[in-house]
Write a protein that holds these residues in place. Structure first.
Motif, PDB file in Angstrom:
ATOM      1  N   LEU A 205       0.718  -1.170  -0.112  1.00 34.92           N
ATOM      2  CA  LEU A 205      -0.030  -0.051  -0.106  1.00 34.92           C
ATOM      3  C   LEU A 205       0.981   1.195   0.030  1.00 34.92           C
ATOM      4  CD1 LEU A 205      -2.645  -0.945   2.711  1.00 34.92           C
ATOM      5  CD2 LEU A 205      -2.853  -0.947   0.333  1.00 34.92           C
ATOM      6  N   PRO A 206       0.247   2.216  -0.449  1.00 35.46           N
ATOM      7  CA  PRO A 206       1.065   3.537  -0.586  1.00 35.46           C
ATOM      8  C   PRO A 206       1.844   3.728   0.775  1.00 35.46           C
ATOM      9  CG  PRO A 206      -0.777   3.808  -1.896  1.00 35.46           C
ATOM     10  CD  PRO A 206      -0.926   2.802  -0.966  1.00 35.46           C
ATOM     11  N   GLY A 207       2.950   3.919   0.925  1.00 35.32           N
ATOM     12  CA  GLY A 207       3.906   4.379   2.194  1.00 35.32           C
ATOM     13  C   GLY A 207       3.879   3.167   3.227  1.00 35.32           C
ATOM     14  N   ARG A 208       3.289   2.091   2.981  1.00 32.56           N
ATOM     15  CA  ARG A 208       3.396   1.276   4.024  1.00 32.56           C
ATOM     16  C   ARG A 208       2.801  -0.346   3.618  1.00 32.56           C
ATOM     17  NH1 ARG A 208      -1.680   0.104   6.711  1.00 32.56           N
ATOM     18  NH2 ARG A 208      -3.403   1.447   5.716  1.00 32.56           N
ATOM     19  N   ALA A 209       3.426  -1.347   4.150  1.00 30.22           N
ATOM     20  CA  ALA A 209       2.869  -2.624   3.841  1.00 30.22           C
ATOM     21  C   ALA A 209       1.721  -3.050   4.808  1.00 30.22           C
ATOM     22  CB  ALA A 209       4.187  -3.746   3.866  1.00 30.22           C
ATOM     23  N   ARG A 210       0.838  -3.801   4.477  1.00 34.17           N
ATOM     24  CA  ARG A 210      -0.247  -4.178   5.376  1.00 34.17           C
ATOM     25  C   ARG A 210      -0.374  -5.839   5.413  1.00 34.17           C
ATOM     26  NH1 ARG A 210      -5.564  -5.553   4.309  1.00 34.17           N
ATOM     27  NH2 ARG A 210      -5.558  -4.882   2.172  1.00 34.17           N
ATOM     28  N   ALA A 211      -0.226  -6.080   6.505  1.00 33.27           N
ATOM     29  CA  ALA A 211      -0.302  -7.748   6.435  1.00 33.27           C
ATOM     30  C   ALA A 211      -1.507  -8.318   6.162  1.00 33.27           C
ATOM     31  CB  ALA A 211      -0.124  -8.231   7.946  1.00 33.27           C
ATOM     32  N   ALA A 212      -1.556  -9.525   5.333  1.00 35.03           N
ATOM     33  CA  ALA A 212      -2.394  -9.976   4.990  1.00 35.03           C
ATOM     34  C   ALA A 212      -3.402 -10.825   6.123  1.00 35.03           C
ATOM     35  CB  ALA A 212      -2.311 -11.202   3.671  1.00 35.03           C
ATOM     36  N   THR A 213      -4.648 -10.822   5.832  1.00 34.15           N
ATOM     37  CA  THR A 213      -5.498 -11.182   6.904  1.00 34.15           C
ATOM     38  C   THR A 213      -5.692 -12.819   6.959  1.00 34.15           C
ATOM     39  OG1 THR A 213      -6.912  -9.275   6.880  1.00 34.15           O
ATOM     40  CG2 THR A 213      -7.875 -11.118   7.970  1.00 34.15           C
TER      41      THR A 213
ATOM     42  N   ILE B 211      -6.071 -19.594  -5.574  1.00 40.19           N
ATOM     43  CA  ILE B 211      -4.961 -19.796  -4.764  1.00 40.19           C
ATOM     44  C   ILE B 211      -3.617 -19.589  -5.585  1.00 40.19           C
ATOM     45  CG2 ILE B 211      -3.376 -21.160  -3.162  1.00 40.19           C
ATOM     46  CD1 ILE B 211      -6.311 -22.335  -2.342  1.00 40.19           C
ATOM     47  N   ASP B 212      -3.346 -20.258  -6.601  1.00 41.54           N
ATOM     48  CA  ASP B 212      -2.182 -20.299  -7.393  1.00 41.54           C
ATOM     49  C   ASP B 212      -2.039 -19.041  -7.972  1.00 41.54           C
ATOM     50  OD1 ASP B 212      -1.843 -22.988  -6.666  1.00 41.54           O
ATOM     51  OD2 ASP B 212      -2.321 -23.768  -8.515  1.00 41.54           O
ATOM     52  N   LYS B 213      -2.969 -18.270  -8.615  1.00 41.31           N
ATOM     53  CA  LYS B 213      -2.772 -17.167  -9.003  1.00 41.31           C
ATOM     54  C   LYS B 213      -2.717 -15.930  -8.243  1.00 41.31           C
ATOM     55  CE  LYS B 213      -3.492 -18.487 -13.706  1.00 41.31           C
ATOM     56  NZ  LYS B 213      -3.520 -17.889 -14.651  1.00 41.31           N
ATOM     57  N   GLY B 214      -2.824 -16.094  -6.925  1.00 39.49           N
ATOM     58  CA  GLY B 214      -2.645 -14.991  -5.947  1.00 39.49           C
ATOM     59  C   GLY B 214      -4.039 -14.112  -5.788  1.00 39.49           C
ATOM     60  N   TYR B 215      -5.112 -14.520  -6.247  1.00 38.77           N
ATOM     61  CA  TYR B 215      -6.287 -13.777  -6.451  1.00 38.77           C
ATOM     62  C   TYR B 215      -6.918 -13.578  -4.934  1.00 38.77           C
ATOM     63  CZ  TYR B 215      -6.671 -14.803 -11.159  1.00 38.77           C
ATOM     64  OH  TYR B 215      -6.315 -14.957 -12.440  1.00 38.77           O
ATOM     65  N   TYR B 216      -6.435 -14.566  -3.901  1.00 41.55           N
ATOM     66  CA  TYR B 216      -7.006 -14.163  -2.506  1.00 41.55           C
ATOM     67  C   TYR B 216      -6.054 -13.124  -1.964  1.00 41.55           C
ATOM     68  CZ  TYR B 216      -9.834 -18.233  -2.871  1.00 41.55           C
ATOM     69  OH  TYR B 216     -11.166 -19.146  -3.310  1.00 41.55           O
ATOM     70  N   ALA B 217      -4.626 -13.360  -2.003  1.00 37.56           N
ATOM     71  CA  ALA B 217      -3.608 -12.377  -1.821  1.00 37.56           C
ATOM     72  C   ALA B 217      -4.052 -11.072  -2.350  1.00 37.56           C
ATOM     73  CB  ALA B 217      -2.278 -12.794  -2.286  1.00 37.56           C
ATOM     74  N   GLU B 218      -4.347 -10.918  -3.415  1.00 32.92           N
ATOM     75  CA  GLU B 218      -4.863  -9.539  -3.972  1.00 32.92           C
ATOM     76  C   GLU B 218      -5.970  -8.898  -3.399  1.00 32.92           C
ATOM     77  OE1 GLU B 218      -5.908 -10.072  -8.114  1.00 32.92           O
ATOM     78  OE2 GLU B 218      -3.552 -10.835  -8.583  1.00 32.92           O
ATOM     79  N   GLU B 219      -6.792  -9.542  -2.508  1.00 29.47           N
ATOM     80  CA  GLU B 219      -7.838  -9.309  -1.735  1.00 29.47           C
ATOM     81  C   GLU B 219      -7.731  -9.219  -0.352  1.00 29.47           C
ATOM     82  OE1 GLU B 219     -10.877  -8.171  -2.822  1.00 29.47           O
ATOM     83  OE2 GLU B 219     -10.632  -8.760  -4.939  1.00 29.47           O
ATOM     84  N   GLY B 220      -6.500  -9.303   0.176  1.00 27.32           N
ATOM     85  CA  GLY B 220      -5.977  -9.141   1.285  1.00 27.32           C
ATOM     86  C   GLY B 220      -5.916 -10.282   2.242  1.00 27.32           C
ATOM     87  N   LEU B 221      -6.280 -11.481   1.558  1.00 25.17           N
ATOM     88  CA  LEU B 221      -6.482 -12.649   2.432  1.00 25.17           C
ATOM     89  C   LEU B 221      -5.412 -13.590   2.315  1.00 25.17           C
ATOM     90  CD1 LEU B 221     -10.073 -13.688   1.480  1.00 25.17           C
ATOM     91  CD2 LEU B 221      -9.525 -12.340   3.463  1.00 25.17           C
TER      92      LEU B 221
END
Length: 323
Positions: free
Chosen positions: A23-31, A52-62
């Protein structure tokens, strides 16, 4: 198996989905977020594997943890015990738990718009409709006896007219002629029957009055209140995975031979068959997981035929509107 067929049981450690989001200016840990599947790792869950393999959950912050199911797994128990935030199950088991045991569950989506469970027979001795079951022997998983009784009742057939025997998810007795039909996933078992040298015939229970969803997305009321944002994120990422997977059902299963499908004893040809056959049962113009008012009412009516009391408030469609 479900209406749940308590089908299949194999442990797989999911590929890591999430780490952090920049995120701008900082990193936010995934939930951290955990989902419990209803069965072993097969094509039934392809959309989630792809996401999971394509990182779609990670893109949503999970940071998603995926738990496979199996014959000894009761999906609802995972969310009751707090081992998972969300599970896939079936309306009959979930709604019975709500109405008869006071379980605080909500159904927030439906993977299968039309339940894949059907009556499977051999083409040389076909069972084409419920009426053809009269005087015949059908093998049924014990957890699905109520499903078959619903089919018979809805079609005016006395259950004493049909010989129901236990089924162990093995079509061999059908191929050998020891039974006339079995209750199973029409998306999968016909392939196995073909490998055994026979041609299968089948019909969906859904097309004969048992108008139920399958792999319904279920959460506790507590999780719905506390993790609404995460649930919407899960639905959004999962829908993206399913849309991409179903665009070409033959594309991804071969890529998972040594990962998601490793150790299951099932061929990749089987998984491609399964993935292809399930596409029309999942696809909907309203978007993957959609639950229309008409279809919700159909589910409630089908369950009422076997004495399971459902109501509209057991379904929450508001999260789908936020995807």
């Amino acid at each position: 198996m479900t209406l749940t067929i308590s089908r299949r049981g194999f442990l797989h450690t999911a590929a890591a989905a999430g780490a952090t989001l920049a995120l701008p200016g900082r990193a936010r840990a995934a939930t951290p977020f955990t989902m419990q599947a209803a069965w072993i790792n097969d094509a039934e869950f392809s959309g989630y594997f792809l996401a999971i393999d394509k990182g779609y959950y990670a893109e949503e912050g999970l940071d998603l943890t995926y738990l496979p199911g199996g014959p000894d797994v009761i999906p609802e128990s995972a969310i009751i015990a707090g081992r998972a935030d969300l599970t896939l199950t079936t309306p009959d088991t979930t709604i019975r738990a709500i109405s008869e045991q006071g379980a605080k569950f909500k159904i927030i989506g439906a993977q299968y718009q039309k339940n894949p469970i059907g009556v499977v027979s051999l083409k040389k001795n076909p069972i084409n409709a419920p009426a053809d079951l009269v005087g015949k022997t059908i093998a049924v998983p014990p957890v699905n006896i109520v499903t078959v009784e619903a089919l018979l009742a809805l079609n005016g057939i006395d259950k004493t007219q049909v010989n129901i025997v236990p089924y162990a998810y093995d079509p061999t007795p059908l191929v050998k002629g020891e039974i006339d039909a079995s209750l199973d996933f029409t998306t999968n078992v016909p392939f196995t029957i073909g490998q055994l040298g026979e041609e299968a015939q089948s019909f969906l229970l859904y097309d004969h009055g048992v108008t139920l969803y399958n792999d319904t997305v279920v959460v506790t009321e507590e999780t719905l209140a506390a993790k609404r944002k995460e649930l919407v994120a899960w639905l959004r990422a999962s829908r993206k995975g399913w849309v991409e997977n179903l665009a070409d059902p033959a594309l991804y299963p071969p890529q998972w031979a040594e990962t998601w499908f490793a150790g299951t004893g099932r061929s990749i040809e089987n998984e491609v068959f399964f993935n292809t056959a399930q596409k029309p049962l999942i696809d909907t113009p309203n978007g993957i997981f959609a639950m229309t008012e008409e279809d919700i009412e159909k589910n409630i009516q089908a369950l009422a035929a076997v004495g399971i009391t459902g109501s509209r408030d057991m379904f929450d469609t508001t999260l789908l509107a936020e995807i």
